[in-house]
Design a protein around this motif. Structure first.
Motif, PDB file in Angstrom:
ATOM      1  N   SER A   1      16.238  64.487  21.032  1.00 30.32           N
ATOM      2  CA  SER A   1      17.712  64.190  20.382  1.00 30.32           C
ATOM      3  C   SER A   1      18.673  64.509  21.189  1.00 30.32           C
ATOM      4  O   SER A   1      18.733  65.600  21.745  1.00 30.32           O
ATOM      5  CB  SER A   1      17.496  64.809  19.142  1.00 30.32           C
TER       6      SER A   1
ATOM      7  N   LYS B   1      19.655  62.655  15.697  1.00 30.43           N
ATOM      8  CA  LYS B   1      18.288  62.181  15.348  1.00 30.43           C
ATOM      9  C   LYS B   1      17.498  63.057  14.708  1.00 30.43           C
ATOM     10  O   LYS B   1      17.507  64.418  15.104  1.00 30.43           O
ATOM     11  CB  LYS B   1      17.688  61.402  16.397  1.00 30.43           C
TER      12      LYS B   1
ATOM     13  N   LYS C   1      15.740  54.880  24.144  1.00 31.67           N
ATOM     14  CA  LYS C   1      16.447  56.152  24.456  1.00 31.67           C
ATOM     15  C   LYS C   1      17.916  56.093  23.730  1.00 31.67           C
ATOM     16  O   LYS C   1      18.424  57.280  23.859  1.00 31.67           O
ATOM     17  CB  LYS C   1      16.499  56.405  25.765  1.00 31.67           C
TER      18      LYS C   1
ATOM     19  N   THR D   1       7.748  59.623  19.626  1.00 28.80           N
ATOM     20  CA  THR D   1       7.863  58.264  20.009  1.00 28.80           C
ATOM     21  C   THR D   1       7.394  58.043  21.084  1.00 28.80           C
ATOM     22  O   THR D   1       6.326  58.696  21.597  1.00 28.80           O
ATOM     23  CB  THR D   1       9.444  58.199  20.593  1.00 28.80           C
TER      24      THR D   1
ATOM     25  N   ALA E   1      23.356  61.795  18.928  1.00 27.19           N
ATOM     26  CA  ALA E   1      22.881  60.869  18.078  1.00 27.19           C
ATOM     27  C   ALA E   1      22.383  61.776  16.610  1.00 27.19           C
ATOM     28  O   ALA E   1      22.173  61.024  15.687  1.00 27.19           O
ATOM     29  CB  ALA E   1      21.552  60.495  18.753  1.00 27.19           C
TER      30      ALA E   1
ATOM     31  N   SER F   1      12.115  55.533  14.135  1.00 25.69           N
ATOM     32  CA  SER F   1      13.675  55.319  13.754  1.00 25.69           C
ATOM     33  C   SER F   1      13.822  55.039  12.438  1.00 25.69           C
ATOM     34  O   SER F   1      14.856  54.758  12.229  1.00 25.69           O
ATOM     35  CB  SER F   1      14.002  54.542  14.759  1.00 25.69           C
TER      36      SER F   1
ATOM     37  N   LYS G   1      18.083  52.062  18.423  1.00 30.16           N
ATOM     38  CA  LYS G   1      16.691  52.216  18.074  1.00 30.16           C
ATOM     39  C   LYS G   1      16.664  52.003  16.471  1.00 30.16           C
ATOM     40  O   LYS G   1      15.658  51.800  15.829  1.00 30.16           O
ATOM     41  CB  LYS G   1      16.032  53.155  18.780  1.00 30.16           C
ATOM     42  N   ARG G   2      17.731  53.024  15.662  1.00 30.81           N
ATOM     43  CA  ARG G   2      17.686  53.054  14.335  1.00 30.81           C
ATOM     44  C   ARG G   2      18.031  51.781  13.859  1.00 30.81           C
ATOM     45  O   ARG G   2      17.274  51.396  12.911  1.00 30.81           O
ATOM     46  CB  ARG G   2      18.513  54.228  13.990  1.00 30.81           C
TER      47      ARG G   2
ATOM     48  N   TYR H   1      19.128  56.247  20.359  1.00 22.88           N
ATOM     49  CA  TYR H   1      18.731  56.403  19.118  1.00 22.88           C
ATOM     50  C   TYR H   1      19.628  55.689  18.130  1.00 22.88           C
ATOM     51  O   TYR H   1      18.846  55.129  17.150  1.00 22.88           O
ATOM     52  CB  TYR H   1      18.536  57.757  18.672  1.00 22.88           C
TER      53      TYR H   1
ATOM     54  N   GLY I   1       9.822  62.956  20.268  1.00 19.83           N
ATOM     55  CA  GLY I   1      10.905  62.542  20.480  1.00 19.83           C
ATOM     56  C   GLY I   1      12.189  63.512  20.841  1.00 19.83           C
ATOM     57  O   GLY I   1      12.280  64.456  20.171  1.00 19.83           O
TER      58      GLY I   1
END
Length: 664
Positions: free
Chosen positions: A13, A19, A120, A24, A17, A187, A125-126, A122, A11
């Motif tokens: 970042s 992240k 995309k 992913t 984000a 996530s 998605k989290r 994040y 994934g």
């Protein structure tokens, strides 16, 4: 490693984000079905100051999860229709378990519940990953996955084994389900924990075992099946709490042969996975060929030279994070420095414009500095020290905290150095009891804290997650402690803040009492050294909490009960403790705490409890503790008397309580 349109990869970042690194899946097509509640309507409702939660019964695990899920609904109205599709999916999975699996219908439901446009983004998605973790999803996913494999006639999901099953309905369902698992393990670490409890990881290890028999297939770009299988395990291994579950499947041995692949992408993906899976013993398998360390440094150097700071999809911060994971094993710390990691990290500290890259580089220096030889060399490196001091004033809070932590460890004295400066040091029982713990164990330790306070102990516990920004406060807490409770778990061992606390307490020769917080965890490495042969108390849930608390109180004795400091939630006050007065006891004779077994037996006979075998193991100290609990924590007292001492009759409970109250 960034997402590509044609296959699964690591994934990416974004700066906004922040992240974590994870694996992913490629974007999946969005369902043409529209939600029952339109986004516009929900947003206008939220804008009017109202909140909306679903009328249907949430398919969640328990009441706490229901409440948390409803909070997410309220905070994210723009995701409301996706939440509804998630509910529908779980309900259909549970219905199918009671009848014949309808694979095509379930495949469509999965597709409807996956809002690909958010994968995309994040932050969204989290939220979706957290929400999925709160539902009764993991168990249903695991059962459906196993049944779909069986119906498709597959023992493993690899590029070779699925070639002849393109038209099978269960296969399409498996592809979609694997995408869900990959995206939401990416996530949500909580979702990873839920999956770990189901046993589903065994399927992905079997995939890798099967792939291992055809290593020549991995001399080029890895296929989607391989990346999907290793991706779920890689993402999940980021959570230290479930690494033992992954190790028990012999995952490390299964992955090691892939390090011989001719594909740089395969080797790095496997190496980054192993960085989070290896324990101290298994690390020797990696050291058998230390060229893997040259390889990861080579990838870092290549990524740093590109304008995008990526090489073959792997980002600079991702590679540094992997090196930090490898450095968690102490034997790798010196080797990485000898291989030349420090100049590369200093390049990032000096020249990077990315806070994410700088934070990762500082944390890697922090980890490497726990090695005494590295620490000496780093202190002599003026440029490094100046760079860390400069980054300590960063406007980015994460960078500033990490820099302060690294500098603190670099300036920390060793145990031998402290011995020289404290030759006549004696244990001061008037100090407090410090609880050194990792945030994930806070709920249990708050119970320990409150009940020890009820027994007259002074406690220091960082309840507000002060972390690196107040390392000086932590240092003072260690210095003023009579006892430090080191709360052991793999998460504790992996935490740089926790290691800083524990090693500082060890260097000051403080009395350390280990508490085990993770079931079946065996401390190794630096934490194993600090534990040594010390008696530890198991609060992992394996044994009765109340009994372990009494044992801990007995071990503490008078240490931490002095009047020099009243300590509450990380704040030390130099005043005498004010405790609620105990009932005055008119009884005479020796103090109860000094009673022998015979004294306790005589008291039981006199009080009319000689027939209760559950009371015969109580000591005088236990009785004193119970008396204090009766007026400091009465709810706990009565729960213990009924549940553990088995006094179920109301008259017996009343008589026992009165007898305890009369003790001196």
């Amino acid at each position: 490693m960034k997402e590509h349109a044609q296959h699964d990869t690591m994934g990416s970042s974004s700066s906004a984000a922040r992240k974590p690194n994870s694996v992913t899946h490629k974007d999946q097509p969005v369902s043409t079905q529209r939600p029952r509640h339109g986004t516009e309507n929900i947003e206008s409702t939220a804008g009017a100051g109202k909140t909306q939660t679903m009328d249907l019964l949430l398919p969640a695990n328990n009441e706490d999860d229901v409440k948390t899920a409803q909070d997410l609904q309220r905070d994210h109205p723009e995701l409301f229709y996706v939440f509804e599709e998630m509910h529908s999916l779980i309900e259909k999975l549970e219905e199918n378990q009671k009848s014949t699996w309808q694979w095509l219908d379930l495949q469509e439901s999965i597709e409807s519940s996956m809002e690909a446009s958010y994968f995309k983004h994040y932050k969204k998605k989290r939220v979706l990953g957290r929400y999925m973790a709160l539902l009764r999803a993991a168990g249903s996913f695991a059962e459906a996955y196993g049944d779909a494999l069986e119906e498709a006639g597959l023992t493993a999901f690899t590029a070779r084994t699925v070639e002849s099953h393109q038209a099978d309905a269960p296969l399409g369902f498996l592809v979609m389900l694997r995408s869900v698992l990959l995206n939401y393990t990416d996530s949500s670490l909580y979702f990873c924990e839920k999956l770990a409890d189901t046993g589903i990881f065994k399927y992905f290890v079997e995939d890798l075992k099967e792939s291992r028999t055809h290593l020549e297939d991995f001399d080029d770009v890895p296929d989607d099946c391989f990346v999907g299988s290793i991706g779920v395990l890689y993402n999940s291994a980021r959570n230290p709490a479930i690494r033992q579950t992954i190790r028990k499947l012999d995952t490390v041995s299964v992955l090691l042969p892939f390090l011989k692949s001719k594909s740089e992408k395969v080797r790095l993906l496997v190496l980054l996975s192993l960085a989070n899976m290896l324990d101290e013993d298994q690390n020797d398998l990696l050291l058998a060929d230390d060229s893997v360390f040259d390889f990861i440094l080579f990838i870092l150097e290549r990524a740093w030279k590109y304008q995008s700071h990526r090489f073959d999809g792997f980002s600079v911060e991702e590679v540094i994070d992997g090196m930090t994971g490898l450095a968690k094993n102490d034997s790798n710390k010196t080797l990485l420095v000898k291989k030349g990691v420090l100049p590369r990290l200093m390049n990032v500290l000096r020249d990077s414009s990315s806070d994410e890259e700088i934070e990762k580089a500082v944390k890697c220096v922090w980890e490497l500095a726990f090695d005494e030889e590295n620490r000496k060399d780093f202190n002599k490196n003026k440029e490094l020290m100046d760079l860390l001091k400069q980054r300590k004033t960063s406007s980015d809070n994460a960078v500033a905290k990490a820099s302060e932590g690294a500098l603190w460890v670099l300036q920390m004295k060793t145990k031998d150095e402290n011995k020289k400066s404290n030759k006549e040091q004696q244990v001061d029982i008037s100090g407090h009891v410090m609880i050194s713990y990792q945030w994930g164990d806070q709920k249990t330790l708050l119970q320990v804290k409150e009940l020890l306070k009820a027994d007259g102990y002074k406690l220091w516990m960082d309840v507000d997650n002060m972390g690196g920004s107040t390392l000086q406060a932590m240092a003072e807490a260690v210095q003023n402690a009579s006892v430090v409770l080191v709360c052991m778990s793999e998460r504790y061992k992996e935490s740089q803040n926790c290691r800083s606390e524990a090693e500082y307490a060890f260097s000051l020769q403080k009395t350390i009492i280990p508490l085990l917080m993770q079931r079946e965890y065996k401390p190794d490495g630096w934490l194993g050294m600090i534990k040594g042969t010390k008696l530890f108390f198991d609060f992992s849930g394996k044994y009765d909490f109340n009994k372990k608390l009494i044992e801990l109180s007995r071990e503490l004795g008078e240490k931490g009960k002095g009047l020099k400091a009243d300590v509450v939630d990380g704040e030390v006050r130099t005043s005498a403790a004010v405790l609620k007065a105990a009932p005055v006891d008119a009884a005479r004779g020796p103090a109860t705490a000094t009673w022998s077994n015979k004294d306790v037996h005589n008291w039981l006979v006199k009080s009319g409890f000689s027939r209760h075998s559950s009371l015969k193991d109580l000591s005088g100290e236990d009785l004193v503790f119970l008396k204090k609990l009766s007026y400091k924590a009465p709810e706990f007292f009565y729960t213990y008397v009924k549940g553990d001492l088995h006094l179920n009759d109301l008259r017996d409970i009343r008589r026992f309580s009165e007898a305890v109250e009369r003790l001196n």
